[in-house]
Design an enzyme around this catalytic site. Structure first.
Site, PDB file in Angstrom:
ATOM      1  N   GLU A  98     -15.810   3.668   4.164  1.00  0.00           N
ATOM      2  CA  GLU A  98     -14.451   3.831   3.652  1.00  0.00           C
ATOM      3  C   GLU A  98     -14.504   4.768   2.457  1.00  0.00           C
ATOM      4  O   GLU A  98     -15.362   4.606   1.580  1.00  0.00           O
ATOM      5  CB  GLU A  98     -13.875   2.476   3.232  1.00  0.00           C
ATOM      6  CG  GLU A  98     -13.615   1.569   4.419  1.00  0.00           C
ATOM      7  CD  GLU A  98     -13.095   0.194   4.019  1.00  0.00           C
ATOM      8  OE1 GLU A  98     -12.313   0.101   3.059  1.00  0.00           O
ATOM      9  OE2 GLU A  98     -13.477  -0.773   4.680  1.00  0.00           O
TER      10      GLU A  98
ATOM     11  N   SER B 112     -11.144  -0.769   0.528  1.00  0.00           N
ATOM     12  CA  SER B 112      -9.796  -1.320   0.494  1.00  0.00           C
ATOM     13  C   SER B 112      -9.672  -2.568  -0.375  1.00  0.00           C
ATOM     14  O   SER B 112      -8.587  -2.882  -0.846  1.00  0.00           O
ATOM     15  CB  SER B 112      -9.317  -1.622   1.917  1.00  0.00           C
ATOM     16  OG  SER B 112     -10.163  -2.567   2.532  1.00  0.00           O
TER      17      SER B 112
ATOM     18  N   ASP C 179     -13.307   6.666   6.667  1.00  0.00           N
ATOM     19  CA  ASP C 179     -11.981   6.052   6.822  1.00  0.00           C
ATOM     20  C   ASP C 179     -11.300   6.153   5.459  1.00  0.00           C
ATOM     21  O   ASP C 179     -11.652   5.456   4.520  1.00  0.00           O
ATOM     22  CB  ASP C 179     -12.156   4.592   7.260  1.00  0.00           C
ATOM     23  CG  ASP C 179     -10.819   3.878   7.425  1.00  0.00           C
ATOM     24  OD1 ASP C 179      -9.805   4.360   6.887  1.00  0.00           O
ATOM     25  OD2 ASP C 179     -10.797   2.819   8.079  1.00  0.00           O
TER      26      ASP C 179
ATOM     27  N   LYS D 127       0.108   3.736   4.769  1.00  0.00           N
ATOM     28  CA  LYS D 127      -0.093   3.393   3.356  1.00  0.00           C
ATOM     29  C   LYS D 127       0.660   4.402   2.484  1.00  0.00           C
ATOM     30  O   LYS D 127       1.870   4.346   2.411  1.00  0.00           O
ATOM     31  CB  LYS D 127      -1.573   3.238   3.077  1.00  0.00           C
ATOM     32  CG  LYS D 127      -2.030   1.910   3.715  1.00  0.00           C
ATOM     33  CD  LYS D 127      -3.480   1.660   3.823  1.00  0.00           C
ATOM     34  CE  LYS D 127      -3.663   0.310   4.525  1.00  0.00           C
ATOM     35  NZ  LYS D 127      -5.002   0.105   5.038  1.00  0.00           N
TER      36      LYS D 127
ATOM     37  N   HIS E  87      -7.144   4.398   2.117  1.00  0.00           N
ATOM     38  CA  HIS E  87      -6.638   4.153   0.757  1.00  0.00           C
ATOM     39  C   HIS E  87      -6.832   5.334  -0.185  1.00  0.00           C
ATOM     40  O   HIS E  87      -6.636   5.200  -1.389  1.00  0.00           O
ATOM     41  CB  HIS E  87      -7.290   2.902   0.172  1.00  0.00           C
ATOM     42  CG  HIS E  87      -6.717   1.654   0.751  1.00  0.00           C
ATOM     43  ND1 HIS E  87      -5.501   1.157   0.362  1.00  0.00           N
ATOM     44  CD2 HIS E  87      -7.159   0.841   1.729  1.00  0.00           C
ATOM     45  CE1 HIS E  87      -5.227   0.067   1.063  1.00  0.00           C
ATOM     46  NE2 HIS E  87      -6.224  -0.144   1.904  1.00  0.00           N
TER      47      HIS E  87
ATOM     48  N   ASN F 116       0.821  -1.208   0.000  1.00  0.00           N
ATOM     49  CA  ASN F 116       0.000   0.000   0.000  1.00  0.00           C
ATOM     50  C   ASN F 116       0.857   1.261   0.000  1.00  0.00           C
ATOM     51  O   ASN F 116       0.361   2.359   0.191  1.00  0.00           O
ATOM     52  CB  ASN F 116      -0.920  -0.010   1.221  1.00  0.00           C
ATOM     53  CG  ASN F 116      -1.837  -1.216   1.221  1.00  0.00           C
ATOM     54  OD1 ASN F 116      -2.426  -1.543   0.192  1.00  0.00           O
ATOM     55  ND2 ASN F 116      -1.939  -1.888   2.345  1.00  0.00           N
TER      56      ASN F 116
ATOM     57  N   HIS G 139     -13.920  -2.165   6.835  1.00  0.00           N
ATOM     58  CA  HIS G 139     -12.680  -2.736   7.357  1.00  0.00           C
ATOM     59  C   HIS G 139     -12.872  -3.284   8.769  1.00  0.00           C
ATOM     60  O   HIS G 139     -13.662  -2.749   9.553  1.00  0.00           O
ATOM     61  CB  HIS G 139     -11.615  -1.627   7.388  1.00  0.00           C
ATOM     62  CG  HIS G 139     -10.231  -2.109   7.660  1.00  0.00           C
ATOM     63  ND1 HIS G 139      -9.676  -2.114   8.915  1.00  0.00           N
ATOM     64  CD2 HIS G 139      -9.300  -2.622   6.832  1.00  0.00           C
ATOM     65  CE1 HIS G 139      -8.443  -2.593   8.837  1.00  0.00           C
ATOM     66  NE2 HIS G 139      -8.187  -2.906   7.591  1.00  0.00           N
TER      67      HIS G 139
END
Ligand SMILES: *Cc1c(COP(=O)(O)O)cnc(C)c1O
Length: 385
Positions: free
Chosen positions: A176, A180, A205, A238, A208, A48, A134
């Site tokens: 998210e 992810s 969140d 990441k 990514h 990542n 997640h």
């Protein structure tokens, strides 16, 4: 009393029989998205570290200087021995970058979610969670003792889940920004509106998205404008290439969490060298916004070459259905010099085992072409449409 080792052996046998056994292997990473496995150097599509910042000389230098100046560890939790000024400097910098009043640094992204959610909701409250969320969002939601309502992705299912909002005192919606495993980008602007209309607090969140979307600022920014998202969680582990996690929020919320988030209060703070690395990486994002666009550009070239729709993030899943088929595809790519790990249940739902490609900035054009050629020979179970 059962024999513990016997218990473990039986559990392991069951995992092995279903292709779900997980094992740690040794790897050495090096610049250019390279990773050495079993004596072979592969190009990693599984890290990542999208921008290669974990290997950037400027990041290494900042970390080394802090290591030698301040030592290997931080000594205790920040509330006990005091925080290193670097932690406050990172919080100021990330808050300014994302356009929030404040930020609070945690030990990791996982610890951020585990601390933030139960600090804000509890018994009598509602958490609406994208069912694909997640593990750390689930962990935070479940330990809060609020009622957890999971829903499908997107605005519609969230709106429906919020129909019961009035039965609860406070309500938190957690999503998210970029999923992810699926790589799709949430419509944060629309979800923020729905959440606000229902008097619910939105937590995004952005693990990514930070560093790779919207010139690095992630999904709570759109066209340079900060969206009305009161809680943005991120990770330093990441695109920032270091380690740690944070919440970007208002000053009062950050202040409340400083006292309330158990994963902030009761755990040792990050080593100063790690924070120095995160800060140096953040400064690179700020100075080189063009760099943050490259991973998505690479993913887009890959998808177009295969006649697939443009990706919404640098994450492109190649679905294979069963764990066995995903593992076979992983082996095929490895034989061609690429590392792309199979993602299996329970990380993803039953029947959706996949290779998850995370496109790094460092992927060279010739390697990208080669990757396309290998994937062309595979029977990918592309979704319809
Ligand atoms: C990776 C990830 C985390 C955990 O972050 P760490 O810093 O690795 O603990 C949390 N949420 C999402 C969506 C992630 O992808």
């Amino acid at each position: 009393m059962g024999d513990l080792d016997q218990f473990a052996r039986q559990k392991l046998a069951a995992l092995r029989a279903t292709g779900l056994l997980r094992e740690v292997w040794d790897a050495r990473r090096s610049p250019g998205a390279r990773v050495e496995r079993n004596g072979r150097t592969l190009i990693s599509l599984s890290c990542n570290d999208y921008l290669g910042l974990s290997q950037d000389p400027r990041v290494l230098e900042a970390a080394a200087a802090a290591l030698h100046a301040y030592g290997a560890g931080s000594g205790a939790a920040r509330l006990i021995t005091g925080g290193h000024p670097l932690a406050r400097a990172f919080e100021r910098a990330i808050a300014d970058y994302l356009g929030t009043e404040a930020a609070l640094l945690f030990g990791s992204g996982y610890l951020s979610n585990l601390g933030v959610i139960p600090s804000l909701v509890g018994e009598g409250d509602l958490v609406v969670l994208d069912q694909r969320a997640h593990a750390s969002l689930y962990a935070g939601a479940r330990s809060s003792r609020a009622e957890v309502s999971t829903c499908g992705p997107g605005v519609g299912p969230i709106r429906r889940a919020l129909e019961r909002r009035r039965q609860f005192r406070n309500c938190l919606v957690a999503i998210e920004g970029v999923h992810s495993m699926d790589g799709d980008r949430a419509d944060v602007s629309a979800i923020a509106e729905v959440a606000a209309a229902h008097d619910a607090w939105l937590l995004v969140d952005d693990a990514h998205a930070l560093g790779v979307l919207e010139d690095g600022k992630g999904t709570c920014t759109s066209g340079g404008r900060r969206l009305a998202v009161p809680l943005q969680v991120g990770t330093c582990s990441k695109a920032l290439g270091s380690y740690g996690g944070f919440l970007a929020a208002s000053r009062v919320v950050a202040e409340l969490l400083t006292s309330r988030a158990r994963s902030f209060v009761y755990t040792t703070s990050l080593p100063p060298s790690v924070v120095a690395a995160s800060l140096a990486a953040l400064q690179i994002l700020q100075a080189e916004p063009e760099r943050t666009r490259v991973p998505l550009q690479k993913a887009t070239l890959f998808c177009r070459a295969l006649g697939r729709p443009d990706p919404q993030s640098p994450i492109v899943p190649l679905p294979f259905g069963t764990p066995e088929r995903a593992l076979a595809a992983q082996a095929k790519l490895q034989a061609a010099g690429f590392l792309a790990m199979a993602i299996r249940p329970p990380t993803v739902p039953e029947g959706t085992a996949r290779l998850r490609l995370a496109f790094p900035q460092a992927l060279e054009a010739a390697d990208l072409e080669r990757l396309v050629e290998v994937v062309r020979t595979m029977e990918v179970a592309w979704p319809a449409g």
